[in-house]
Motif scaffolding. Structure first.
Motif, mmCIF file in Angstrom:
data_model
loop_
_atom_site.group_PDB
_atom_site.id
_atom_site.type_symbol
_atom_site.label_atom_id
_atom_site.label_comp_id
_atom_site.label_asym_id
_atom_site.label_seq_id
_atom_site.Cartn_x
_atom_site.Cartn_y
_atom_site.Cartn_z
ATOM 1 N N LEU A 192 0.862 4.323 -2.888
ATOM 2 C CA LEU A 192 0.711 5.762 -2.615
ATOM 3 C C LEU A 192 1.884 6.556 -3.168
ATOM 4 O O LEU A 192 1.701 7.623 -3.760
ATOM 5 C CB LEU A 192 0.572 6.007 -1.108
ATOM 6 C CG LEU A 192 -0.798 5.691 -0.507
ATOM 7 C CD1 LEU A 192 -0.710 5.598 1.013
ATOM 8 C CD2 LEU A 192 -1.828 6.737 -0.920
ATOM 9 N N LEU A 247 -5.422 5.062 -7.265
ATOM 10 C CA LEU A 247 -5.088 6.187 -6.396
ATOM 11 C C LEU A 247 -4.892 7.469 -7.212
ATOM 12 O O LEU A 247 -5.391 8.536 -6.841
ATOM 13 C CB LEU A 247 -3.827 5.878 -5.588
ATOM 14 C CG LEU A 247 -3.917 4.666 -4.651
ATOM 15 C CD1 LEU A 247 -2.548 4.327 -4.086
ATOM 16 C CD2 LEU A 247 -4.905 4.903 -3.540
ATOM 17 N N HIS A 278 -5.981 5.861 2.280
ATOM 18 C CA HIS A 278 -5.931 4.505 1.740
ATOM 19 C C HIS A 278 -5.912 3.525 2.919
ATOM 20 O O HIS A 278 -5.420 3.863 3.995
ATOM 21 C CB HIS A 278 -4.658 4.371 0.894
ATOM 22 C CG HIS A 278 -4.529 3.117 0.109
ATOM 23 N ND1 HIS A 278 -5.602 2.392 -0.363
ATOM 24 C CD2 HIS A 278 -3.420 2.432 -0.287
ATOM 25 C CE1 HIS A 278 -5.149 1.337 -1.036
ATOM 26 N NE2 HIS A 278 -3.836 1.335 -0.995
ATOM 27 N N HIS A 289 -12.875 2.683 -1.429
ATOM 28 C CA HIS A 289 -11.658 3.426 -1.090
ATOM 29 C C HIS A 289 -10.696 3.386 -2.257
ATOM 30 O O HIS A 289 -10.748 2.468 -3.057
ATOM 31 C CB HIS A 289 -11.000 2.810 0.153
ATOM 32 C CG HIS A 289 -11.725 3.153 1.417
ATOM 33 N ND1 HIS A 289 -12.807 2.436 1.856
ATOM 34 C CD2 HIS A 289 -11.540 4.158 2.304
ATOM 35 C CE1 HIS A 289 -13.243 2.973 2.977
ATOM 36 N NE2 HIS A 289 -12.500 4.018 3.269
ATOM 37 N N PRO A 290 -9.822 4.367 -2.349
ATOM 38 C CA PRO A 290 -9.482 5.415 -1.389
ATOM 39 C C PRO A 290 -10.490 6.569 -1.377
ATOM 40 O O PRO A 290 -11.359 6.656 -2.243
ATOM 41 C CB PRO A 290 -8.119 5.901 -1.871
ATOM 42 C CG PRO A 290 -8.194 5.726 -3.358
ATOM 43 C CD PRO A 290 -8.974 4.440 -3.553
ATOM 44 N N ALA A 305 0.830 -1.214 0.000
ATOM 45 C CA ALA A 305 0.000 0.000 0.000
ATOM 46 C C ALA A 305 0.861 1.259 0.000
ATOM 47 O O ALA A 305 0.547 2.236 -0.683
ATOM 48 C CB ALA A 305 -0.931 -0.017 1.210
#
Length: 195
Positions: A43, A117, A105, A140-141, A39
């Motif tokens: 990002l 993202l 996130h 999500h995010p 994760a």
């Protein structure tokens, strides 16, 4: 990848104990890599800067995995749920004047990649309230414009995080991402291939 323009901070919520899962999901592995690092990489690849990782359960173990342990933010009261994590994360970003928004996130979404993202963060402003949708279902995010951080932190409670606050927003923009992935989470060990 170069940081998003305007700058969007990344906020990875990774504090949970994973009671139903049998341990902190941040430490679980998929294809030999801890979910927290998968994760975090997504990002970073999406251009988020700075990126903060909110820790709680197994905080020291999770922190030790991070390439930069200073990215970790300990959430006091993390046991009470996602609300405490969200508050701690937003507070940790408040001293940095650069980000116009925070892309929130979750650590248990290993199939949400940088492409998702990036799409959700694409139109970030200090006013933006947006979240990914998968075949029309909110997921999500979530992108939270800086203007709203104090309000969100003030309303975040228990395990609901920003859910109740988001439910009041007529300006919430759903960003369809079903063509890029399912947005499904890891709830039990059987959800991860090879387990």
């Amino acid at each position: 990848m170069t940081p998003a323009t305007p700058p969007v901070a990344g906020l990875l919520l990774a504090a949970g104990a994973g009671r139903r899962f049998g341990g902190p999901k941040a430490l679980a592995e998929l294809e030999g890599r801890p979910l927290v690092l998968r994760a975090l990489s997504a990002l970073s690849a999406a251009g988020c800067h700075p990126v903060r990782v909110v820790v709680g359960a197994a905080a020291e173990q999770v922190r030790a995995l991070l390439p930069d342990p200073t990215q970790a933010v300990f959430a006091e009261g993390w046991e009470s749920g996602m609300g405490a994590s969200l508050k701690a994360g937003l507070a940790s970003l408040s001293d940095d004047p650069a980000p116009v928004a925070a892309l929130v996130h979750l650590v248990d979404l290993p199939w949400v990649g940088a492409d998702i993202l990036t799409r959700v963060a694409a139109d970030a402003t200090a006013e933006t309230v947006a979240r990914a949708a998968y075949d029309g279902a909110p997921g999500h995010p979530v992108l939270l414009g800086r203007r709203w951080w104090p309000e969100i932190a003030g309303s975040a409670r228990g395990d609901r995080g920003a859910r109740d606050w988001l439910a009041t927003r007529p300006d919430l923009k759903l960003v369809e991402c079903g063509d890029l992935g399912s947005g499904r989470d890891v709830d039990r060990p059987a959800d991860l291939p090879g387990r």
